[in-house]
Design a protein around this motif. Sequence first.
Motif, short mmCIF file in Angstrom:
data_model
loop_
_atom_site.label_atom_id
_atom_site.label_comp_id
_atom_site.label_asym_id
_atom_site.label_seq_id
_atom_site.Cartn_x
_atom_site.Cartn_y
_atom_site.Cartn_z
N CYS A 87 0.84 -1.19 0.00
CA CYS A 87 0.00 0.00 0.00
C CYS A 87 0.88 1.24 0.00
N ASN A 140 -0.49 4.32 0.62
CA ASN A 140 -1.31 5.42 1.10
C ASN A 140 -0.84 6.16 2.34
N MET A 141 -0.17 5.47 3.21
CA MET A 141 0.35 6.15 4.40
C MET A 141 -0.71 6.82 5.27
N CYS A 142 -1.80 6.14 5.50
CA CYS A 142 -2.73 6.64 6.52
C CYS A 142 -1.93 6.67 7.83
N PHE A 179 -2.37 6.27 10.92
CA PHE A 179 -2.54 5.29 12.01
C PHE A 179 -2.05 3.90 11.63
N CYS A 180 -1.71 3.69 10.36
CA CYS A 180 -1.65 2.33 9.82
C CYS A 180 -0.23 1.81 9.61
N VAL A 229 0.42 -0.98 7.84
CA VAL A 229 0.49 -1.81 6.62
C VAL A 229 1.58 -1.37 5.63
N PRO A 230 1.71 -0.07 5.32
CA PRO A 230 2.75 0.30 4.36
C PRO A 230 4.15 -0.11 4.81
N GLN A 254 -5.30 -3.94 -0.67
CA GLN A 254 -5.53 -2.91 0.37
C GLN A 254 -6.26 -1.71 -0.22
N HIS A 267 -10.81 2.50 -1.45
CA HIS A 267 -10.50 3.74 -0.72
C HIS A 267 -11.41 4.84 -1.27
N ARG A 296 -6.05 10.76 5.36
CA ARG A 296 -6.94 9.95 4.52
C ARG A 296 -7.21 10.61 3.16
FE1 SF4 Z 1 -3.18 1.55 3.19
FE2 SF4 Z 1 -5.59 0.91 4.16
FE3 SF4 Z 1 -3.51 1.19 5.81
FE4 SF4 Z 1 -4.55 3.33 4.64
S1 SF4 Z 1 -5.62 1.96 6.11
S2 SF4 Z 1 -2.35 2.85 4.80
S3 SF4 Z 1 -5.16 2.51 2.66
S4 SF4 Z 1 -3.74 -0.34 4.23
#
Ligand code: SF4
Length: 498
Positions: free
Chosen positions: A185, A187-189, A191-192, A194-195, A229, A295, A334
């Motif tokens: 991903c 996106n770099m939200c 809080f997240c 995942v990236p 994602q 998204h 976001r």
């Molecule tokens: Fe990526 Fe989803 Fe995490 Fe945002 S919430 S960084 S879109 S995986």
Amino acid sequence: MLELATTKVHDEERQGEAYAPFGNDPNPYKRKFYIESYGCQMNFSDSEIVASILNKEGFGATRNFEEADLIFLNTCSIREKAEQTVRKRLTEFKKLKRRRPSTLIGVLGCMAERLKSKFLEEEKLVDIVVGPDAYRTLPQLIAEADGGQKAVNVLLSREETYADISPVRLNSNGITAFVSIMRGCNNMCSFCVVPFTRGRERSRDAHSIVRECQELLDNGYKEVTLLGQNVDSYYFVPNGPSPSTGLNVEDGAKAPSRWEGDERAPGSDPITFARLLEMVASISPDLRVRFSTSHPKDITDDVLHTMAKYENICKYIHLPLQSGSTRVLQLMNRSYTREWYTAKVDRIREILPDCGISSDVISGFCTENEEDHKDTLSLMEYVGYDMSYMFFYSERPGTLAERRYQDDVPLEVKKRRLQEIVDLQGKLSHQSNKKDLNKLFKVLIEASSKKTDTDWMGRNSQNKVVVFPKENKDYKPGDYVWVKVTNCTQATLLGELV
Ligand code: SF4
Ligand code: SAM
């Protein structure tokens, strides 16, 4: 964790599920592996890729870890609680390791990526640590660990999509399957995690996706869920420098300049998510197509029109909101506002009037006040979600939010707000189900109902669970039937065959 419901993409009931081996696998295996998965569907799908790699190396799956030579936990880092669950589970393997030191214990997935070799220091019984892009190296890592060394590979890749690996579909109902279309991903939200744990976004070869879906249909499957994602930023360039751009080509927008002047063979136009959806939907009208996650900033009119055009593309969108407050959304990085989100929902309702919409919501993000919280509740009311996944904010090490903001909402406030969100969603889900009373739905039968063998359980296009009596008719899982809704609960539509 307070969660209201379970869909196929985030299934609370499946946390820690172990893969069952094929009942009738004729292959003689030299050693056995046991694999348990946590987190989102992406992890469960990755475990199927791992199973495929291990099968080729002569390892057979077992559901009983006591008899396994290799024990793997495919882990999730998304919230602190997910990591605690894995740590606790690891301690349960201590006794076994003492009894049979030759048993290898491996940690796969996001937690492996996040903690890297630190994992080996912290959890002495772990022998192998493998990040989500390094599963192809498992055979070498196992050989290293067999030789008494600790083995680690947490390299992230910009290319790996495991496109050529046919996942071994264990524990499947034989009717519905997940197909991974992209990884990572961009996106770099804030809080997240995942990236950081899954790396840069990259899209899988569209033709390998279509091939996999066709094979699933040939093997009796009737529904595929395309997974990523952020599926709307899927972008594959045939014969081109592969994946991913993280760029979203809006309807009619110009392709990014790096492709301009490219001399590619005819038929090598870039494939966007809308095009991919069309390709998969065209395989057969008998094959249902779903996707997750969208998204809000990226889902295009093109995708909505493609959904409208094909009856077999399910009318259901998981469109995570996270917060209804523009101020908080900005801190979350976001890239949309409250108004943008509501406009997107209006557009979905305009093009797809009968579309189901679900969401993810986080309570108590940094600096969230009562006004922000009320904004979330009012936006939930506005949309009238059919279903939501609801969480309180859990600070994750290394994320933008951890570095930039203070996790300043007290836990009891986060939990109280979450409870209000859960209560509201319960009301909205019930309202939504009541609106379906007396309507007719085409339902794909998945299995017998968990509660009674005399009822079938299936889903309608909007992803709602529908339960109805079998009535001694000759239907079976994989059949489409028409059901009239006669009653409902908050989570289920109840009906009868018509
Ligand atoms: Fe990526 Fe989803 Fe995490 Fe945002 S919430 S960084 S879109 S995986
Ligand atoms: N990519 C998807 C998206 O953008 O919505 C989902 C990613 S994540 C696996 C699923 C959900 O977990 C997110 O939508 C978010 O609501 C929640 N989540 C992620 N990080 C979180 C955190 N630090 N604390 C609480 N919830 C979190």
